[in-house]
Design a protein around this motif. Sequence first.
Motif, short mmCIF file in Angstrom:
data_model
loop_
_atom_site.label_atom_id
_atom_site.label_comp_id
_atom_site.label_asym_id
_atom_site.label_seq_id
_atom_site.Cartn_x
_atom_site.Cartn_y
_atom_site.Cartn_z
N GLY A 150 17.76 -25.32 -3.98
CA GLY A 150 16.90 -26.24 -4.70
C GLY A 150 16.10 -27.17 -3.80
N ALA A 151 16.14 -26.96 -2.50
CA ALA A 151 15.38 -27.80 -1.58
C ALA A 151 13.90 -27.46 -1.62
CB ALA A 151 15.92 -27.66 -0.15
N LEU A 152 13.59 -26.22 -1.95
CA LEU A 152 12.21 -25.76 -2.10
C LEU A 152 12.04 -25.15 -3.49
CD1 LEU A 152 11.48 -23.85 1.24
CD2 LEU A 152 10.68 -26.11 0.61
N HIS A 153 10.89 -25.34 -4.07
CA HIS A 153 10.55 -24.66 -5.32
C HIS A 153 10.36 -23.18 -5.04
CE1 HIS A 153 8.13 -23.53 -8.86
NE2 HIS A 153 8.74 -24.55 -9.45
N ARG A 154 10.65 -22.33 -6.01
CA ARG A 154 10.58 -20.89 -5.74
C ARG A 154 9.16 -20.43 -5.42
NH1 ARG A 154 10.92 -20.31 -11.66
NH2 ARG A 154 9.05 -19.15 -12.19
N ASN A 155 8.16 -21.05 -5.99
CA ASN A 155 6.78 -20.67 -5.65
C ASN A 155 6.43 -21.09 -4.23
OD1 ASN A 155 6.57 -19.70 -8.22
ND2 ASN A 155 5.19 -21.30 -8.96
N THR A 156 6.94 -22.23 -3.81
CA THR A 156 6.74 -22.68 -2.43
C THR A 156 7.41 -21.71 -1.47
OG1 THR A 156 6.70 -24.97 -3.17
CG2 THR A 156 7.08 -24.60 -0.83
N SER B 270 5.23 -15.31 2.20
CA SER B 270 3.99 -14.55 2.32
C SER B 270 3.27 -14.90 3.61
CB SER B 270 3.09 -14.83 1.12
OG SER B 270 1.85 -14.20 1.28
N ARG B 271 3.22 -16.19 3.92
CA ARG B 271 2.58 -16.63 5.15
C ARG B 271 3.31 -16.08 6.37
NH1 ARG B 271 3.06 -22.28 7.64
NH2 ARG B 271 1.79 -22.04 9.47
N ALA B 272 4.64 -16.09 6.33
CA ALA B 272 5.43 -15.57 7.43
C ALA B 272 5.19 -14.07 7.61
CB ALA B 272 6.92 -15.84 7.19
N ALA B 273 5.09 -13.35 6.50
CA ALA B 273 4.85 -11.91 6.59
C ALA B 273 3.48 -11.63 7.18
CB ALA B 273 4.96 -11.28 5.20
N SER B 274 2.49 -12.44 6.84
CA SER B 274 1.16 -12.20 7.40
C SER B 274 1.14 -12.51 8.89
CB SER B 274 0.11 -13.01 6.65
OG SER B 274 0.30 -14.38 6.87
N ILE B 275 1.87 -13.54 9.32
CA ILE B 275 1.94 -13.86 10.74
C ILE B 275 2.65 -12.73 11.50
CG2 ILE B 275 3.03 -15.42 12.42
CD1 ILE B 275 2.56 -17.69 10.41
N ALA B 276 3.78 -12.27 10.96
CA ALA B 276 4.52 -11.20 11.61
C ALA B 276 3.74 -9.89 11.58
CB ALA B 276 5.89 -11.03 10.96
#
Length: 89
Positions: free
Chosen positions: A65-71, A77-83
């Motif tokens: 619950g520290a991050l919202h699921r959309n976040t 998604s951002r990590a996948a694009s970087i990798a």
Amino acid sequence: MANIASQKKRNARSERERQENLRFRSSVKTYFRRLEAAVQAGDQNVVASEHKALVSRIDKAVQKGALHRNTGARKKSRAASIAGAASQT
């Protein structure tokens, strides 16, 4: 400042939970920096392992619950694009 015992306990619990959420969010940022450093270094094995560790951290933060699921989805998604960009070079 609270005078009621139950409110003092609630305030203490809220602070503990806030600190725990901060640790989760901070670790996600740290793992992002590690992924970006691995991409700069150019080692594909390290990039893959750092990406996997980052996704695991994000999932754990969303689960707690520290991050919202959309976040969490946006960060993954951002990590996948970087990798993925690193694997194409």
